[in-house]
Design a protein around this motif. Sequence first.
Motif, PDB file in Angstrom:
ATOM      1  N   ASP A  90       0.871  -1.181   0.000  1.00 39.57           N
ATOM      2  CA  ASP A  90       0.000   0.000   0.000  1.00 39.57           C
ATOM      3  C   ASP A  90       0.907   1.230   0.000  1.00 39.57           C
ATOM      4  OD1 ASP A  90      -1.688   2.123   0.532  1.00 39.57           O
ATOM      5  OD2 ASP A  90      -2.675   1.206   2.253  1.00 39.57           O
ATOM      6  N   VAL A  91       0.813   2.043  -1.053  1.00 42.55           N
ATOM      7  CA  VAL A  91       1.686   3.215  -1.173  1.00 42.55           C
ATOM      8  C   VAL A  91       0.906   4.512  -1.009  1.00 42.55           C
ATOM      9  CG1 VAL A  91       3.450   2.073  -2.561  1.00 42.55           C
ATOM     10  CG2 VAL A  91       1.465   3.112  -3.700  1.00 42.55           C
ATOM     11  N   SER A  92      -0.274   4.448  -0.371  1.00 46.33           N
ATOM     12  CA  SER A  92      -1.119   5.638  -0.246  1.00 46.33           C
ATOM     13  C   SER A  92      -0.468   6.733   0.599  1.00 46.33           C
ATOM     14  CB  SER A  92      -2.480   5.267   0.332  1.00 46.33           C
ATOM     15  OG  SER A  92      -2.353   4.639   1.592  1.00 46.33           O
ATOM     16  N   ALA A  93       0.494   6.387   1.452  1.00 47.49           N
ATOM     17  CA  ALA A  93       1.172   7.392   2.275  1.00 47.49           C
ATOM     18  C   ALA A  93       2.372   8.014   1.564  1.00 47.49           C
ATOM     19  CB  ALA A  93       1.628   6.764   3.596  1.00 47.49           C
ATOM     20  N   SER A  94       2.641   7.595   0.342  1.00 50.71           N
ATOM     21  CA  SER A  94       3.813   8.059  -0.398  1.00 50.71           C
ATOM     22  C   SER A  94       3.587   9.438  -1.004  1.00 50.71           C
ATOM     23  CB  SER A  94       4.160   7.055  -1.508  1.00 50.71           C
ATOM     24  OG  SER A  94       4.407   5.772  -0.987  1.00 50.71           O
ATOM     25  N   THR A  95       4.674  10.036  -1.460  1.00 46.61           N
ATOM     26  CA  THR A  95       4.641  11.322  -2.151  1.00 46.61           C
ATOM     27  C   THR A  95       4.895  11.112  -3.636  1.00 46.61           C
ATOM     28  OG1 THR A  95       5.474  12.473  -0.183  1.00 46.61           O
ATOM     29  CG2 THR A  95       5.684  13.629  -2.293  1.00 46.61           C
ATOM     30  N   ASN A  96       3.966  11.562  -4.467  1.00 45.40           N
ATOM     31  CA  ASN A  96       4.097  11.492  -5.927  1.00 45.40           C
ATOM     32  C   ASN A  96       4.128  10.055  -6.445  1.00 45.40           C
ATOM     33  OD1 ASN A  96       4.242  12.623  -8.507  1.00 45.40           O
ATOM     34  ND2 ASN A  96       6.491  12.647  -8.508  1.00 45.40           N
ATOM     35  N   ILE A  97       3.481   9.138  -5.732  1.00 46.09           N
ATOM     36  CA  ILE A  97       3.357   7.752  -6.180  1.00 46.09           C
ATOM     37  C   ILE A  97       1.871   7.409  -6.227  1.00 46.09           C
ATOM     38  CG2 ILE A  97       3.860   5.330  -5.671  1.00 46.09           C
ATOM     39  CD1 ILE A  97       6.372   6.764  -6.344  1.00 46.09           C
ATOM     40  N   THR A  98       1.396   6.980  -7.392  1.00 48.08           N
ATOM     41  CA  THR A  98      -0.031   6.665  -7.520  1.00 48.08           C
ATOM     42  C   THR A  98      -0.324   5.183  -7.431  1.00 48.08           C
ATOM     43  OG1 THR A  98       0.122   6.540  -9.934  1.00 48.08           O
ATOM     44  CG2 THR A  98      -0.452   8.667  -8.972  1.00 48.08           C
ATOM     45  N   ASP A  99       0.685   4.332  -7.713  1.00 46.08           N
ATOM     46  CA  ASP A  99       0.398   2.909  -7.768  1.00 46.08           C
ATOM     47  C   ASP A  99       1.689   2.121  -7.583  1.00 46.08           C
ATOM     48  OD1 ASP A  99      -1.327   0.628  -8.201  1.00 46.08           O
ATOM     49  OD2 ASP A  99      -0.428   0.418 -10.174  1.00 46.08           O
ATOM     50  N   ALA A 100       1.550   0.900  -7.097  1.00 42.05           N
ATOM     51  CA  ALA A 100       2.672  -0.036  -6.999  1.00 42.05           C
ATOM     52  C   ALA A 100       2.151  -1.416  -7.326  1.00 42.05           C
ATOM     53  CB  ALA A 100       3.296  -0.017  -5.607  1.00 42.05           C
ATOM     54  N   ALA A 101       2.855  -2.144  -8.186  1.00 42.50           N
ATOM     55  CA  ALA A 101       2.384  -3.462  -8.627  1.00 42.50           C
ATOM     56  C   ALA A 101       3.531  -4.459  -8.569  1.00 42.50           C
ATOM     57  CB  ALA A 101       1.832  -3.373 -10.049  1.00 42.50           C
ATOM     58  N   PHE A 102       3.260  -5.616  -7.949  1.00 43.32           N
ATOM     59  CA  PHE A 102       4.238  -6.699  -7.891  1.00 43.32           C
ATOM     60  C   PHE A 102       4.245  -7.493  -9.193  1.00 43.32           C
ATOM     61  CE2 PHE A 102       3.605  -6.693  -3.122  1.00 43.32           C
ATOM     62  CZ  PHE A 102       4.909  -6.335  -2.824  1.00 43.32           C
ATOM     63  N   SER A 103       5.410  -8.040  -9.522  1.00 42.84           N
ATOM     64  CA  SER A 103       5.547  -9.117 -10.496  1.00 42.84           C
ATOM     65  C   SER A 103       6.144 -10.304  -9.751  1.00 42.84           C
ATOM     66  CB  SER A 103       6.451  -8.705 -11.657  1.00 42.84           C
ATOM     67  OG  SER A 103       5.923  -7.598 -12.353  1.00 42.84           O
TER      68      SER A 103
END
Length: 268
Positions: free
Chosen positions: A79-92
Amino acid sequence: MQSLKILLLGAAIGCGAALPAAASSSDWYNSEGGKVRLVTSGKADEDGRIHGVLDIALKPGWKTYWRDPGDAGVPPQIDVSASTNITDAAFSFPPPQRHDDGYGKWAGYNHPVSLPVTFTLSSPGDAAVIDADIFLGICETICIPVQTRLSVDPAADPDNAEDAALVKAALATLPAPAKADFGIKVLPGNHETLVVEATFPGDPEAADFFVAGERDYMFGAPARSEKDGRLVFTIPILDRPSTTPTDGGLYYTLTSAEGAVEGVLPFP
């Protein structure tokens, strides 16, 4: 795997506090069965994405899950909702292995593994700071959760050759895209089964098929059969949505003695 209730009962064991972002890789977070950290290659690419890995250093005898953990496990979550200038993160996910612990069969890893993760920037030209809340299950004879926040400032050390090499090596472990001579074909099934025919190089005994249950689908372990020289996997559909989705599909990985491929198949 032991039931999800066991995982949740131990939730407090794995909680970790956030640490200040100070480098393009985070500090290690230590847990009973191993340790985890977040590593990035530093600079964003031309598409406004930062590439990284969740580095999971398991202790001997411990395991963790693939994207589909079976009916009683927990997939890695970010969950990257607390990040700055990051809208999404996806695993491979690298190719998993099949495990049977006496409670059920599931897909995962029984060795240290680095899961590639792609971060998407809101504004590609602006600075980004990653504050990632991580949750994953790791298991020995029982399962425990690992829950922590890992913080990274990718611009703090953007030319770190060791970090970049780790990310590149993790990306190289991913399955290749499926193709005509190495992939699957969906065969007629029914409401309770998914049936696929596999085409692959090498020994049929070494081949395995993994499909990720998402969008309220849940699958059992596949049954193998051979007919006219063809290898067929029949996968029980344990649960499904009331209405079949019309967009997207289900991720799968097909492994063989000579490598692995992945793709997306239609919702059954």
